[in-house]
Design an enzyme around this catalytic site. Structure first.
Site, PDB file in Angstrom:
ATOM      1  N   ILE A  15       0.909   6.772   2.862  1.00 12.88           N
ATOM      2  CA  ILE A  15       0.373   6.944   4.217  1.00 12.88           C
ATOM      3  C   ILE A  15       1.426   6.573   5.258  1.00 12.88           C
ATOM      4  O   ILE A  15       1.619   7.292   6.249  1.00 12.88           O
ATOM      5  CB  ILE A  15      -0.902   6.073   4.383  1.00 12.88           C
ATOM      6  CG1 ILE A  15      -2.040   6.665   3.542  1.00 12.88           C
ATOM      7  CG2 ILE A  15      -1.290   5.942   5.854  1.00 12.88           C
ATOM      8  CD1 ILE A  15      -3.277   5.786   3.435  1.00 12.88           C
ATOM      9  N   ASP A  34       9.853  -1.685   5.186  1.00 12.66           N
ATOM     10  CA  ASP A  34       9.226  -1.725   3.856  1.00 12.66           C
ATOM     11  C   ASP A  34       9.896  -2.794   3.005  1.00 12.66           C
ATOM     12  O   ASP A  34      11.071  -3.115   3.177  1.00 12.66           O
ATOM     13  CB  ASP A  34       9.329  -0.356   3.167  1.00 12.66           C
ATOM     14  CG  ASP A  34       8.217  -0.122   2.163  1.00 12.66           C
ATOM     15  OD1 ASP A  34       7.317   0.685   2.445  1.00 12.66           O
ATOM     16  OD2 ASP A  34       8.236  -0.777   1.086  1.00 12.66           O
ATOM     17  N   VAL A  61       6.178  -8.211   4.769  1.00 16.31           N
ATOM     18  CA  VAL A  61       5.226  -8.613   5.815  1.00 16.31           C
ATOM     19  C   VAL A  61       4.554  -9.951   5.496  1.00 16.31           C
ATOM     20  O   VAL A  61       3.983 -10.581   6.380  1.00 16.31           O
ATOM     21  CB  VAL A  61       4.148  -7.531   6.090  1.00 16.31           C
ATOM     22  CG1 VAL A  61       4.782  -6.240   6.573  1.00 16.31           C
ATOM     23  CG2 VAL A  61       3.244  -7.313   4.886  1.00 16.31           C
ATOM     24  N   SER A 139      -9.530   0.121   5.208  1.00 15.19           N
ATOM     25  CA  SER A 139     -10.022   0.956   4.105  1.00 15.19           C
ATOM     26  C   SER A 139     -11.542   1.043   4.230  1.00 15.19           C
ATOM     27  O   SER A 139     -12.174   0.123   4.780  1.00 15.19           O
ATOM     28  CB  SER A 139      -9.690   0.288   2.771  1.00 15.19           C
ATOM     29  OG  SER A 139     -10.395   0.907   1.711  1.00 15.19           O
ATOM     30  N   TYR A 152      -9.544  -7.074  -2.419  1.00 21.17           N
ATOM     31  CA  TYR A 152      -9.011  -6.000  -1.567  1.00 21.17           C
ATOM     32  C   TYR A 152      -9.959  -5.717  -0.399  1.00 21.17           C
ATOM     33  O   TYR A 152      -9.546  -5.646   0.758  1.00 21.17           O
ATOM     34  CB  TYR A 152      -8.814  -4.747  -2.425  1.00 21.17           C
ATOM     35  CG  TYR A 152      -8.292  -3.543  -1.680  1.00 21.17           C
ATOM     36  CD1 TYR A 152      -6.944  -3.439  -1.365  1.00 21.17           C
ATOM     37  CD2 TYR A 152      -9.139  -2.490  -1.304  1.00 21.17           C
ATOM     38  CE1 TYR A 152      -6.461  -2.331  -0.683  1.00 21.17           C
ATOM     39  CE2 TYR A 152      -8.662  -1.389  -0.628  1.00 21.17           C
ATOM     40  CZ  TYR A 152      -7.322  -1.310  -0.324  1.00 21.17           C
ATOM     41  OH  TYR A 152      -6.840  -0.210   0.352  1.00 21.17           O
ATOM     42  N   LYS A 156      -9.447  -6.138   3.690  1.00 20.24           N
ATOM     43  CA  LYS A 156      -9.550  -5.008   4.628  1.00 20.24           C
ATOM     44  C   LYS A 156     -10.687  -5.219   5.636  1.00 20.24           C
ATOM     45  O   LYS A 156     -10.580  -4.789   6.790  1.00 20.24           O
ATOM     46  CB  LYS A 156      -9.751  -3.707   3.849  1.00 20.24           C
ATOM     47  CG  LYS A 156      -8.546  -3.338   2.981  1.00 20.24           C
ATOM     48  CD  LYS A 156      -7.293  -3.147   3.808  1.00 20.24           C
ATOM     49  CE  LYS A 156      -6.157  -2.535   2.998  1.00 20.24           C
ATOM     50  NZ  LYS A 156      -4.977  -2.240   3.821  1.00 20.24           N
ATOM     51  N   THR A 187      -1.953   9.137  -2.764  1.00 21.19           N
ATOM     52  CA  THR A 187      -0.656   8.478  -2.527  1.00 21.19           C
ATOM     53  C   THR A 187      -0.201   7.809  -3.823  1.00 21.19           C
ATOM     54  O   THR A 187      -0.996   7.687  -4.773  1.00 21.19           O
ATOM     55  CB  THR A 187      -0.785   7.366  -1.460  1.00 21.19           C
ATOM     56  OG1 THR A 187      -1.585   6.306  -2.005  1.00 21.19           O
ATOM     57  CG2 THR A 187      -1.388   7.852  -0.164  1.00 21.19           C
TER      58      THR A 187
END
Ligand code: NAI
Length: 261
Positions: A15, A34, A61, A139, A152, A156, A187
């Site tokens: 993405i 990245d 990050v 998400s 996860y 999100k 992806t």
């Protein structure tokens, strides 16, 4: 319109990479940030020569000091950032009762705290200049309770709440903060995570009966970054999910036939 310069985390793949390409197609400038050095190199090769329109920034990050240094270097050497897209993220499907704290922490560190630190650092600088746009990538698993997504999904869901809080706090200084909640998007992350069974399960729940493409997320990101198109939109969650988040029963269960004439 004034030139946009956008920092895209996770910009070397999936993405994020599609967002980078869409930004370049707008004639804007972009920092591809990245963690993965190999992906950054591949990205360099695939984007080709772009003069001074692209900067490649190795960045983890989840490392606050590294983010602070990288944002400062980008601003000093590449110019003021007008936008951010936080696409860096990791995912794992693990049942709640098998999820250990280490996995949970890692998910929060990268997906939630990572997005926060990048946003905070860039927003401090945007404040001095009177505005900008931040687009987070959450998400649909941050909205609905999808099996296997306890860590996860929580990370999100946190991104969605963080977006709302920052949108409220930063509204009067001209910074808009929005979040995209993608459904299943084709992806590298998904190719690794989605077994044939997982794919089949999504097809029973997505009204459009297909996975989305990274370009379909990039279109929403560019819209949210562009003050000519979205200047009065802040704090919103845009689901780009083929209808997943609004769906009820998808299959014909013979209701019409059973209705009295
Ligand atoms: P991807 O794996 O293709 O790309 C993610 C990129 O983030 C990679 O280049 C990776 O190196 C980078 N990254 C990972 N950890 C990092 C870190 N600590 N610091 C900097 N960069 C880091 O994945 P994809 O599918 O493009 O995902 C992008 C975002 O979209 C993620 O936040 C993901 O959770 C979210 N998303 C993806 C969906 C999908 O179906 N593909 C669905 C919903 C959300």
């Amino acid at each position: 319109m004034a030139q946009q310069t956008v920092l895209v985390t996770g910009g070397a793949s999936g993405i994020g990479l599609a967002v980078v390409q869409a930004i370049l197609a707008e004639g804007w400038r972009v920092v591809v940030a990245d963690l993965n050095a190999e992906s950054l190199e591949r990205c360099k090769d695939s984007l080709g020569p772009n003069g001074d329109s692209v900067r490649y920034e190795p960045m983890n990050v989840a490392d606050e000091d590294a983010v602070i240094r990288a944002v400062a270097a980008c601003e000093a050497e590449f110019g003021p950032l007008t936008g951010v897209v936080n696409s860096a993220g990791i995912g794992r499907d693990v049942p709640a009762l098998d999820t250990d704290v280490e996995l949970f922490r890692r998910m929060l560190e990268v997906n939630l705290i990572g997005s926060f630190v990048v946003s905070r650092e860039v927003a401090k600088r945007m404040r001095e200049r009177g505005g900008g746009a931040i687009v987070n990538v959450a998400s649909v698993s941050g909205i609905a309770g999808n099996r296997g997504r306890v860590a996860y999904g929580a990370s999100k869901g946190g991104v969605i709440t963080m977006t709302r809080v920052m949108a409220v706090e930063l509204a009067t200084i001209g910074i808009r903060v929005n979040v995209i909640a993608p459904g299943p998007i084709e992806t590298p992350l998904v190719q690794e995570m989605h077994t044939p069974e997982v794919r089949a399960a999504w097809m029973t729940t997505v009204p459009q009966r297909r996975y989305g493409s990274p370009d379909e997320i990039a279109g929403a990101a560019v819209f949210l970054l562009d003050p000519r198109k979205s200047s009065y939109i802040t704090g919103q969650t845009i689901c780009v999910d083929g209808g997943f988040s609004i769906a009820g029963l998808l299959d014909d269960v013979g209701v019409a036939a059973a209705m009295p004439a």
